[in-house]
Design a protein around this motif. Structure first.
Motif, mmCIF file in Angstrom:
data_model
loop_
_atom_site.group_PDB
_atom_site.id
_atom_site.type_symbol
_atom_site.label_atom_id
_atom_site.label_comp_id
_atom_site.label_asym_id
_atom_site.label_seq_id
_atom_site.Cartn_x
_atom_site.Cartn_y
_atom_site.Cartn_z
ATOM 1 N N VAL A 42 62.432 28.992 -98.855
ATOM 2 C CA VAL A 42 61.282 29.887 -98.990
ATOM 3 C C VAL A 42 60.107 29.109 -99.586
ATOM 4 C CG1 VAL A 42 60.440 32.016 -100.033
ATOM 5 C CG2 VAL A 42 62.804 31.856 -99.289
ATOM 6 N N ALA A 43 58.910 29.420 -99.101
ATOM 7 C CA ALA A 43 57.718 28.755 -99.608
ATOM 8 C C ALA A 43 57.585 28.982 -101.110
ATOM 9 C CB ALA A 43 56.486 29.285 -98.884
ATOM 10 N N ARG A 45 55.883 29.746 -104.703
ATOM 11 C CA ARG A 45 54.849 30.695 -105.121
ATOM 12 C C ARG A 45 54.578 30.549 -106.614
ATOM 13 N NH1 ARG A 45 53.601 34.306 -101.337
ATOM 14 N NH2 ARG A 45 52.410 35.573 -102.782
ATOM 15 N N LEU A 71 47.041 29.394 -96.948
ATOM 16 C CA LEU A 71 48.380 29.649 -97.462
ATOM 17 C C LEU A 71 48.542 29.089 -98.870
ATOM 18 C CD1 LEU A 71 50.629 29.099 -94.316
ATOM 19 C CD2 LEU A 71 50.141 31.241 -95.512
ATOM 20 N N LYS A 74 46.826 31.554 -101.208
ATOM 21 C CA LYS A 74 47.540 32.825 -101.312
ATOM 22 C C LYS A 74 48.845 32.664 -102.085
ATOM 23 C CE LYS A 74 45.800 35.431 -97.332
ATOM 24 N NZ LYS A 74 46.015 35.847 -95.929
ATOM 25 N N ARG A 75 49.516 31.541 -101.877
ATOM 26 C CA ARG A 75 50.800 31.341 -102.556
ATOM 27 C C ARG A 75 50.618 31.074 -104.052
ATOM 28 N NH1 ARG A 75 53.438 28.017 -97.463
ATOM 29 N NH2 ARG A 75 53.920 29.879 -96.234
ATOM 30 N N HIS B 107 55.861 26.551 -93.516
ATOM 31 C CA HIS B 107 56.821 27.517 -94.051
ATOM 32 C C HIS B 107 56.484 28.943 -93.612
ATOM 33 C CE1 HIS B 107 59.311 24.939 -96.667
ATOM 34 N NE2 HIS B 107 58.233 24.198 -96.698
ATOM 35 N N ARG B 314 66.054 36.842 -94.765
ATOM 36 C CA ARG B 314 65.786 36.883 -96.206
ATOM 37 C C ARG B 314 65.533 38.291 -96.702
ATOM 38 N NH1 ARG B 314 62.967 31.798 -95.194
ATOM 39 N NH2 ARG B 314 64.314 30.179 -96.061
#
Lengths: 320, 320, 320
Positions: A42-43, A45, A71, A74-75, B107, B314
């Motif tokens: 998972v990316a 965060r 991205l 946002k992450r 991702h 997920r």
């Protein structure tokens, strides 16, 4: 040159990698590595930019670089607004500044600026308020600092000791902000050898790229190299009669398996994308075991997260 | 055909409704119903996709379908990036794959893909990593699985027993992915009767739509039907001389109150939108008491939420 | 005129400032002031619109006004979708309504609508469900209510007593929704004097702007004014031969330091942006100490936050 730093010496803008210390680069790269995830994971965060606003000012709407920055922001929890605007195409000077002032009045905390004209990111940086940061996402042929960082990160993931590496950059060096930013980072980190490999019409003037050796033959240029960094050649260049056509270019400068065999056996192959397969690179190489091209993309988001949180004064202290 | 499933049999991609079991369809529809809200109620929300990234790859920027997917993903807590790109317009093959690999390296967890060329969603699906899902948002004239699901959901909200229903699909069947996906779902659910109603030039070849009856007269085609599903006719089709013009089409195939009276008294009228009022449908019908057209739109978001959470490995276990 | 209110008298839509009571205006402005932050401070945030959806329907993609609304909605916690669509360019009437009904079926809570055609925001408002609000972001030459509010807020931040103020509006009054909305607000708040300053071809017909005095000389028009509100002149207007060209316009109506000296010493200068420097305003004035132009932009986000939370019935009770 616009100073990228605050009075206390900390980085406020990132317009160029020139002038960054070895320590600063290593800290940024280490922080980027913190945000690297394996494919399939998972990316990452964080919320270090929660409540802050990042504005992407891109002249082209849908580039992969814009998505990478979007991205990354946002992450980190930021609000992101995308604006298509060619700042430099507006009436010069004050009118561009009006746009900048307007955006700043919207309480934008970080401007991510891509522009085909030299000086635009610095101009933005020199006119925004003291709490606002500017991050160049590509400036003319001059600078692309996050690309330079992600290229360096990718190299260091595969090759530990920079001071023992020979890196060959192959292709349209003259017009390449990618080459310029990568060289600045690698030289600061003490790379052993940097080689520029290009036909004469794509080689930069003698005054530039100090400390790099130059090769007009790809065979000699990549011999025993640890890293072969291919550059994209714009097909428009072939309109210039002095430059070989696509087929001719591939014949003389395309990276084929045979040529790659001249480099070190464990040499890695890089490309900033998008690739012209069959022009600057053979698919057998692009998709081969020595290619780290897809790692570069993934590292791009991680590097941009690291830079965004580093530049933002407000993010300091929020880090997890 | 690309397999849509994981080794354990669970759905990983949704490229087509063909091959889905009755049980799978019913589970998806039940989950979609969970996300349906009455008009005026606050939109449903969840966080089953929190921390995940959904990328909308649409060739056209501002379609209602793109907004429907965007809202579905956001309401599940995902980060959403929109990209305008015509994957199939790029140099074929590897260059398109480079784009896909690049996006995957960012991702992205779910790709929502709309493309006018057949095979593009499956091509994406066959090249992404094992944790990544692909959801077709419309593929050529072949498949539009979420539209098929929302049409089925809408029918089942008004008509309980599928095995006692006569469904008439009227219009440009030949070019319609909407018709193909609806038929697949309804046949799997054991619909009693499926009728295709179209002029000969818009009727699909004999090999397609097995098990459906065919009518060249709308009057006979919708007689005693429980559901009348109108299709949009592209005005471009009228350039083909064999096809009646708009007025002529309306005269022969337009759904008027008089014609609708031939169907069952409580028959429902559907349309995937946007409508050509006065061409395929009369406004008195589109806005009349038997129309469920607006329900279809609302069901679209609910269906897309259900599909997104179902595909994402997920999201499993996070469900409320 | 579409009624902007609910049965209980509360504001449901904001299409125009006409008809708002002094008390309503003051309450909105007070709430907007709550969201004002000094330059360099972090943007204000709230979650009063969490779980709600705001749709921006703009005909042009990247205006600063769209970004201002987008940030206002996001900073209140709403989901935001941007759609480029010219509602009025579609086939008239029902087809536009289909689009509106579709969007409403996506459970959009607030529509922010900009359109070059008169009546479009009201048409949307008259067709959406009772829980949905419509906020005009600029309608033809008629109305731009949030601009009127932000202009008023800016004035009141610098000048306390509206009933002792002389406000001069200078430029293309005829085509200006900014002038119309500002006048409505200021008159309701009991401004002492409103002056319209324009060449005859840009002056509105006699029936409009009741209660305002009219000047064809900028020197006389701004003499002793407390507020000088400059309007943008569209360069396209100069194609009309009756209107002076840019240079000529500046010579006759441009706000220079010499002319500004005719106003009160502490007069403020406003402009809705973007400015045509050297046409309607001299840079020395635009960037001078009396200019409050950048405050207007910052106030725009605050005003839009206040309006969004005021219109939304669901936001009531969630306020912090």
């Amino acid at each position: 040159m616009t100073d990228q730093r605050r009075a206390n010496g900390s980085l406020r803008h990132l317009l160029t990698l020139e002038g960054l210390s070895r320590d600063e680069l290593e800290t940024l790269l280490e922080r980027a590595q913190h945000y690297v995830r394996r494919r399939g994971e998972v990316a990452p965060r964080s919320d270090v930019l929660a409540g802050l606003t990042v504005a992407n000012l891109f002249t082209e709407p849908s580039t992969r670089t814009r998505v990478s920055f979007e991205l990354a922001a946002k992450r980190l929890g930021a609000d992101v607004v995308n604006l298509e605007m060619q700042l430099s195409s507006r009436v010069k000077g004050e009118s561009m500044l009006d746009t900048i002032y307007t955006l700043e009045s919207l309480h934008v905390d970080v401007f991510v600026v891509r522009d085909a004209e030299a000086g635009v990111p610095a101009l933005v940086a020199s006119h925004v308020g003291p709490e606002v940061s500017v991050l160049s996402a590509g400036e003319a042929h001059l600078s692309h600092p996050t690309q330079g960082l992600l290229d360096t990160l990718t190299i260091l993931q595969h090759k530990r000791h920079c001071d023992q590496l020979s890196v060959a950059i192959v292709g349209d060096i003259l017009h390449s902000r990618v080459a310029r930013s990568a060289c600045q980072a690698l030289q600061t980190l003490g790379v052993k050898e940097l080689r520029l490999v290009a036909p004469p019409v794509l080689m930069p003037p003698a005054g530039e790229f100090a400390g790099c050796s130059r090769f007009e033959s790809i065979e000699r240029g990549i011999a025993d190299a640890d890293v072969v960094m291919m550059l994209r050649i714009q097909r428009e260049r072939f309109a210039d009669t002095a430059i070989p056509t696509g087929d001719e270019y591939f014949r003389r400068f395309g990276l084929t398996p045979a040529r790659l065999a001249l480099a070190k056996p464990n040499a890695i192959v890089m490309h900033p994308q998008p690739m012209n397969r069959g022009v600057e690179i053979d698919s057998a190489v692009a998709d081969g075991p020595q290619s780290v091209i897809r790692d570069q993309v993934a590292n791009g988001v991680a590097v941009r997260m690291a830079v965004l949180e580093t530049l933002s004064a407000r993010a300091v202290g929020r880090r997890s």
